[in-house]
Design a protein around this motif. Structure first.
Motif, mmCIF file in Angstrom:
data_model
loop_
_atom_site.group_PDB
_atom_site.id
_atom_site.type_symbol
_atom_site.label_atom_id
_atom_site.label_comp_id
_atom_site.label_asym_id
_atom_site.label_seq_id
_atom_site.Cartn_x
_atom_site.Cartn_y
_atom_site.Cartn_z
ATOM 1 N N TYR A 311 0.824 -1.213 0.000
ATOM 2 C CA TYR A 311 0.000 0.000 0.000
ATOM 3 C C TYR A 311 0.859 1.265 0.000
ATOM 4 O O TYR A 311 0.414 2.320 -0.448
ATOM 5 N N ASP A 314 4.012 3.946 -4.506
ATOM 6 C CA ASP A 314 3.282 4.583 -5.600
ATOM 7 C C ASP A 314 3.807 4.042 -6.934
ATOM 8 O O ASP A 314 4.765 4.557 -7.507
ATOM 9 N N LYS A 315 3.169 2.995 -7.420
ATOM 10 C CA LYS A 315 3.636 2.330 -8.639
ATOM 11 C C LYS A 315 3.510 3.227 -9.875
ATOM 12 O O LYS A 315 4.328 3.144 -10.795
ATOM 13 N N GLU A 316 2.482 4.054 -9.906
ATOM 14 C CA GLU A 316 2.297 4.943 -11.059
ATOM 15 C C GLU A 316 3.473 5.904 -11.193
ATOM 16 O O GLU A 316 3.980 6.144 -12.296
ATOM 17 N N SER A 317 3.927 6.452 -10.064
ATOM 18 C CA SER A 317 5.085 7.352 -10.103
ATOM 19 C C SER A 317 6.345 6.607 -10.517
ATOM 20 O O SER A 317 7.170 7.124 -11.277
ATOM 21 N N SER A 347 -3.627 -1.152 -3.577
ATOM 22 C CA SER A 347 -3.578 0.112 -4.307
ATOM 23 C C SER A 347 -2.717 1.076 -3.492
ATOM 24 O O SER A 347 -2.424 0.824 -2.317
ATOM 25 N N TYR A 348 -2.319 2.168 -4.099
ATOM 26 C CA TYR A 348 -1.489 3.146 -3.393
ATOM 27 C C TYR A 348 -2.327 3.854 -2.338
ATOM 28 O O TYR A 348 -3.259 4.590 -2.664
ATOM 29 N N ASP A 349 -2.021 3.602 -1.070
ATOM 30 C CA ASP A 349 -2.818 4.137 0.036
ATOM 31 C C ASP A 349 -1.917 4.265 1.264
ATOM 32 O O ASP A 349 -1.883 3.368 2.124
ATOM 33 N N THR A 384 10.880 4.863 -4.052
ATOM 34 C CA THR A 384 10.518 4.017 -2.917
ATOM 35 C C THR A 384 10.941 4.661 -1.604
ATOM 36 O O THR A 384 10.192 4.677 -0.619
ATOM 37 N N ASN A 387 8.482 7.335 -0.793
ATOM 38 C CA ASN A 387 7.208 6.764 -0.361
ATOM 39 C C ASN A 387 7.287 6.235 1.073
ATOM 40 O O ASN A 387 6.355 6.409 1.871
ATOM 41 N N ASP A 390 6.920 8.669 3.828
ATOM 42 C CA ASP A 390 5.526 9.023 4.110
ATOM 43 C C ASP A 390 4.912 8.167 5.210
ATOM 44 O O ASP A 390 3.977 8.600 5.892
#
Length: 520
Positions: A311, A314-317, A347-349, A384, A387, A390
């Motif tokens: 989670y 952020d795979k899209e980034s 999902s990215y969360d 990574t 992320n 965060d």
């Protein structure tokens, strides 16, 4: 909140770095994608074609070994596939076709009889016999690096000078696809038992070995006595040039230092498209990138932490920064096209990741190391790292040379690492090496063990009914999604670039193939 701001800022900088680029003619960084400058350069350049005395291929890393059963990486396989022959080979449609085999049959579910071609001459002038084939297959079974390929083979018997019988432990559905692997290459028994130790490898392939200058180049020369005239090499010499940095590979192509770039950085694709002297090649692939986690070592021995990572990232980034979106986000442990694939629910969360980390008892300030090799994977590690900031994890990045990286990630000391895998047509050739307990110390760098997965892997490769195989692999994917030994990142497009005058460029789902066909 401040940490979150910083990490978003870092990701933004990385994205802007790609979008803005630099404006020098050649560029001193991978961000250079200035269309105007590229067009001007193309107008002022003349097409400079090479000749067939030497074709130079830029590759991203040095080879690991000249022993075909001593490596399992893409770049080493490029060389092996020219020096050695396999019993079967993949065509551009990703299907296994006979190569050294003339005929074959399956007398029973666990028996295969292979009739090999007569008159195949090794580079040392000796003729290939069934004894060489049996020896090569048996040696492959014992190799710690590629033993997974023929793990289901019980024994190999010589029937006569040109026939062998292979008996498997159980019915083995992917058998013919397994025989395309470079780790099942055929070589003279006498040479393999010599004291040369693979310094001057002998095969029967379309090219002979000349030299390997570690970290710089591998040089091969045409085999004038190749057994298949239609598949014989054309260029007198093939030279693999080791150029790890993506932009440097592109510059080498632009200046004529190399004739083809086997793996082009996606961010350099516009430069190729805007240069009238160069040609861009792209095709969807089964090449898969992931973040691996050592499931034996804290904190990743806790399944909740591994789920939280799925989670947090952020795979899209990552897809944008690593590949300029030249691929698709991965939804499970292989490309979606593989048999039995089941997407995960992750999902990215970041908030969800924090909740799970709290449940796992992980406090802010946890320190981990991310290991990587190569400029693209360094960019992945950087996203990574941002992320993970965060969600309260302090990650440091440690970069390795390719060979050292492969050794390090098998040491058991790794925590998180960035790697990839290029899949064979059959899903077993990915899932067994990556997730079987028997592959720990080889490809199972996550050191993942699950008894139910182990049982299902055996069942899946033994089942001959395609519909039942789908059901088995559905179950495997569901368990892997839950256990989360990896964070699947993306499935990339294969992208290559070449001098426009170069002919014979062929890509399949595994990338550049049939290098022996390259010529002007």
């Amino acid at each position: 909140m401040f940490k979150k701001f910083i990490s978003v800022f870092l990701v933004s900088i990385l994205v802007l770095g790609i979008a803005v680029g630099c404006t020098s003619d050649q560029g001193d960084g991978p961000e250079n994608a200035d269309d105007t400058n590229t067009e001007v350069a193309a107008e002022n350049e003349e097409l400079v074609e090479g000749d067939n005395s030497e074709i130079k291929v830029a590759i991203v890393a040095d080879i690991v070994s000249l022993d075909p059963q001593g490596h399992n990486d893409v770049e080493s396989m490029r060389v092996s596939n020219l020096v050695f022959d396999t019993l079967f080979k993949l065509d551009e449609n990703f299907e296994a076709q006979p190569n050294l085999v003339e005929d074959w049959s399956q007398p029973s579910p666990k028996e295969w009889e292979l009739k090999i071609k007569e008159g195949v001459i090794f580079h040392d002038g000796t003729e290939m016999t069934a004894e060489d084939v049996a020896y090569s297959l048996e040696r492959s079974k014992e190799s710690p690096v590629v033993q997974h390929v023929l793990e289901q083979v019980e024994q190999v018997e010589v029937i006569d000078d040109y026939s062998v019988r292979v008996t498997t432990k159980e019915p083995f559905a992917p058998f013919l696809n397994a025989l395309v692997h470079a780790g099942v290459s055929i070589f003279p028994k006498e040479y393999a038992e010599s004291t040369d130790d693979w310094k001057n490898p002998i095969g029967s392939g379309p090219y002979k070995f000349v030299e390997w200058v570690s970290g710089d180049r591998v040089v091969l020369e045409k085999n004038e006595n190749y057994h298949n005239e239609e598949e014989a090499g054309i260029a007198e010499n093939i030279v693999f040039r080791v150029i790890p940095e993506g932009t440097s590979r592109t510059i080498a192509l632009e200046t004529g230092e190399v004739d083809i770039v086997a793996i082009l950085e996606a961010m350099d694709a516009p430069k190729i498209e805007n240069n009238d002297n160069l040609e861009l090649y792209t095709i969807p692939s089964t090449s898969f990138s992931y973040l691996g986690m050592n499931t034996e070592k804290p904190p990743f021995d806790n399944v909740l932490v591994r789920q939280a990572m799925n989670y947090a990232i952020d795979k899209e980034s990552i897809l944008k920064i690593a590949l300029e979106d030249a691929g698709v986000v991965a939804t499970s442990m292989t490309a979606d096209s593989m048999l039995g694939h089941v997407p995960s629910d992750y999902s990215y969360d970041p908030e969800k990741a924090r909740e799970i980390l709290d449940e796992a008892g992980v406090e802010d300030g946890l320190e981990i190391a991310i290991w990587a090799s190569g400029d693209r994977r360094e960019r992945i590690a950087q996203v990574t790292q941002a992320n993970l900031m965060d969600v309260g994890i302090d990650a440091k990045i440690e970069m390795y040379e390719w060979g050292a990286f492969l050794d390090a990630t098998n040491s058991g000391n790794q925590e998180m690492f960035v790697l990839g895998w290029t899949s064979n047509p059959d899903v077993d050739a990915t899932l067994t090496p990556q997730f079987s307990e028997n592959s720990i110390g080889a490809q199972n760098r996550a050191r993942y063990v699950n008894e139910e997965v182990e049982r299902l892997l055996v069942e899946g490769r033994s089942e001959l009914d395609p519909e039942k195989r789908v059901e088995i692999y559905n179950e495997i994917y569901e368990i892997l999604n839950e256990d989360s030994p990896w964070v699947p990142l993306y499935v990339e497009n294969n992208i290559a670039a070449a001098n426009k005058g170069l002919k014979g460029v062929t890509l399949n789902a595994q990338g550049l193939i049939d290098v022996y066909k390259l010529h002007y």
